[in-house]
Design a protein around this motif. Structure first.
Motif, mmCIF file in Angstrom:
data_model
loop_
_atom_site.group_PDB
_atom_site.id
_atom_site.type_symbol
_atom_site.label_atom_id
_atom_site.label_comp_id
_atom_site.label_asym_id
_atom_site.label_seq_id
_atom_site.Cartn_x
_atom_site.Cartn_y
_atom_site.Cartn_z
ATOM 1 N N ARG A 190 0.834 -1.200 0.000
ATOM 2 C CA ARG A 190 0.000 0.000 0.000
ATOM 3 C C ARG A 190 0.867 1.247 0.000
ATOM 4 N NH1 ARG A 190 -2.292 -3.992 2.757
ATOM 5 N NH2 ARG A 190 -4.449 -4.526 2.212
ATOM 6 N N GLY A 191 0.383 2.278 -0.711
ATOM 7 C CA GLY A 191 1.087 3.545 -0.780
ATOM 8 C C GLY A 191 0.121 4.704 -0.624
ATOM 9 N N VAL A 192 0.460 5.807 -1.242
ATOM 10 C CA VAL A 192 -0.392 6.998 -1.225
ATOM 11 C C VAL A 192 -0.646 7.427 -2.657
ATOM 12 C CG1 VAL A 192 -0.615 9.397 -0.492
ATOM 13 C CG2 VAL A 192 0.523 7.740 1.009
ATOM 14 N N GLN A 193 -1.921 7.491 -3.041
ATOM 15 C CA GLN A 193 -2.282 7.868 -4.393
ATOM 16 C C GLN A 193 -1.905 9.333 -4.652
ATOM 17 O OE1 GLN A 193 -6.495 7.741 -5.220
ATOM 18 N NE2 GLN A 193 -6.186 7.281 -7.376
ATOM 19 N N GLY A 194 -1.574 9.624 -5.916
ATOM 20 C CA GLY A 194 -1.240 11.001 -6.260
ATOM 21 C C GLY A 194 -1.033 11.175 -7.747
ATOM 22 N N HIS A 195 -0.752 12.408 -8.133
ATOM 23 C CA HIS A 195 -0.496 12.746 -9.538
ATOM 24 C C HIS A 195 0.915 12.315 -9.894
ATOM 25 C CE1 HIS A 195 -0.340 14.939 -13.282
ATOM 26 N NE2 HIS A 195 -1.577 15.435 -13.097
ATOM 27 N N SER A 196 1.069 11.690 -11.061
ATOM 28 C CA SER A 196 2.387 11.206 -11.448
ATOM 29 C C SER A 196 3.388 12.338 -11.705
ATOM 30 C CB SER A 196 2.275 10.321 -12.696
ATOM 31 O OG SER A 196 1.725 11.037 -13.781
ATOM 32 N N ALA A 197 2.888 13.573 -11.934
ATOM 33 C CA ALA A 197 3.787 14.715 -12.123
ATOM 34 C C ALA A 197 4.325 15.238 -10.793
ATOM 35 C CB ALA A 197 3.054 15.832 -12.866
ATOM 36 N N TYR A 198 3.713 14.793 -9.677
ATOM 37 C CA TYR A 198 4.140 15.265 -8.350
ATOM 38 C C TYR A 198 4.404 14.056 -7.441
ATOM 39 C CZ TYR A 198 2.073 19.508 -10.251
ATOM 40 O OH TYR A 198 1.759 20.574 -11.068
ATOM 41 N N PRO A 199 5.398 13.269 -7.778
ATOM 42 C CA PRO A 199 5.631 12.049 -7.006
ATOM 43 C C PRO A 199 6.011 12.317 -5.555
ATOM 44 C CG PRO A 199 7.459 12.493 -8.496
ATOM 45 C CD PRO A 199 6.361 13.442 -8.879
ATOM 46 N N GLN A 200 6.541 13.534 -5.285
ATOM 47 C CA GLN A 200 6.915 13.850 -3.904
ATOM 48 C C GLN A 200 5.690 13.956 -2.992
ATOM 49 O OE1 GLN A 200 7.103 15.792 -6.511
ATOM 50 N NE2 GLN A 200 6.454 17.916 -6.059
ATOM 51 N N ARG A 201 4.516 14.083 -3.563
ATOM 52 C CA ARG A 201 3.291 14.184 -2.784
ATOM 53 C C ARG A 201 2.581 12.832 -2.653
ATOM 54 N NH1 ARG A 201 0.810 19.513 -5.859
ATOM 55 N NH2 ARG A 201 2.565 20.941 -5.438
ATOM 56 N N ALA A 202 3.183 11.803 -3.190
ATOM 57 C CA ALA A 202 2.564 10.467 -3.175
ATOM 58 C C ALA A 202 3.591 9.438 -2.695
ATOM 59 C CB ALA A 202 2.053 10.109 -4.569
#
Length: 376
Positions: A190-202
């Protein structure tokens, strides 16, 4: 005239006993054994609304005690047949039908060998049969549940012969004296969903899953030994379920299977697996199912007698092998020595499954010779 082996094989083949259905297959077998003087006990284990049908039969009380194990259930026929899957047609010197090789033909050959022996003389020892209607399915309430029932009543044999189709292409090639263990695992990271352009936020779980799978896959478990090939880990599925190309998913999962030799135990492999996963993804979940441990029966004794019988009938000395998948012998090995020998398995689980009538009769002779040598 003696026992009609082709006709009895047809009787079993004409029962559409696709797991979990029985369609009267065990009943037909029980009737044939009662006619030979066996005490036959139908057994049902598992949930009350869907019990697994099984059959135990024994003739004689003295030793030595020889057991024969097998299954009457079959896999679905599937498409592409030129012969009726449950017709038991005899054509071209072969008998056709689902289960002909795996393994109704082997059961029929053993019953015929018993009939031959009993027509010639009384038993000196005793013979039992443990036959399940659930080997091709989950195998939870078949042979595995029958064995404790047998043990509690003094029915564990001195040696058990399993009639699985052990020969790749010709009768007489292989006796199975062991099987590899099998471990299945499901890993979820499990991880944290996010925008692929902002991987630091996911937190991308796919990257950690790929890294841990790479470590698992490149690790060589062992080099094998004198009777087992090297253990093998295979990744069987990687699933993310992500329809978008610009979204880092919140979860990634994989499944794998390990076929392992007797240098390992299921518990030892599970501990190693969990340790590797924890180093890459401490919050991952790991679900493990061990469907059987590796086992082998030492050569000599009854195994040699069986090999002698095979060689006497076929002219070929069989190899002693441990390859292939699992069988119910993995349960029997916890109670008594066990080996497997049966028909040619080239067409098992395929369309137009069949066996040669000549092989059926030869297997009948092998089983008869083995029973004589074993002393029953």
């Amino acid at each position: 005239m003696g026992f009609d082996l082709p006709a009895f094989t047809q009787t079993l083949l004409r029962r559409a006993s696709v797991t979990p259905a029985d369609d009267g297959a065990l009943g037909a077998l029980g009737d044939a054994l009662r006619a030979l003087g066996f005490m036959v006990t139908p057994l049902a284990f598992g949930p009350e609304d869907a019990p697994t049908p099984n059959l135990f039969a024994r003739l004689g009380e003295a030793g030595p005690h020889l057991g024969f194990a097998g299954h009457t259930d079959v896999v679905p026929p599937g498409p592409g047949w030129d012969h009726e899957p449950f017709g038991g047609e005899i054509a071209g010197g072969r008998i056709w039908g689902r289960g002909a090789a795996d393994m109704k033909g082997g059961i029929a050959a053993f019953v015929a060998a018993l009939a031959d022996l009993l027509a010639a003389r009384p038993l000196k020892g005793s013979v039992s049969l443990l036959i399940t209607g659930d080997e091709e399915g989950s195998a939870r309430h078949g042979t595995r549940d029958m064995l404790p029932w047998m043990a509690a009543r003094g029915h564990i044999p001195d040696f058990c012969l399993v009639g699985e189709p052990t020969n790749p292409s010709a009768l007489g090639e292989v006796i199975k004296i062991g099987r590899r263990g099998s471990l299945n695992a499901a890993i979820t990271v499990r991880g944290v969903q996010g925008h692929s352009a902002y991987p630091q936020r996911a937190d991308n779980p796919v990257h950690r899953l790929v890294d841990l799978l790479h470590e698992l896959q490149r690790h060589r478990l062992d080099e094998g030994n004198e009777v087992f090939e090297p253990s093998c880990l295979q990744i069987t599925s990687v699933d993310v379920g992500n329809p978008a190309t610009n979204v880092i998913p919140a979860e990634a999962a994989a499944r794998l299977n390990i076929r392992f030799n007797d240098l390992h135990t299921g518990a030892g492999l599970e501990a190693w697996l969990r340790e590797v996963v924890a180093r890459h993804a401490s919050d991952a979940t790991v679900e493990v199912q061990i469907s059987g441990e590796a086992f082998r029966t030492a050569p000599g004794g009854a195994v040699t007698l069986l090999a002698d019988a095979v060689e006497h009938v076929t002219g070929q000395r069989p190899a002693l092998d441990t390859g292939g998948g699992t069988s119910d012998a993995r349960f029997i090995a916890c109670y008594c020595p066990v080996a497997e020998f049966g028909l040619v398995g080239a067409t098992m689980h395929k369309a137009d499954e069949h066996v040669a009538l000549a092989d059926l009769e030869a297997l009948r002779a092998i089983y008869r010779d083995f029973m004589e040598a074993f002393g029953v």
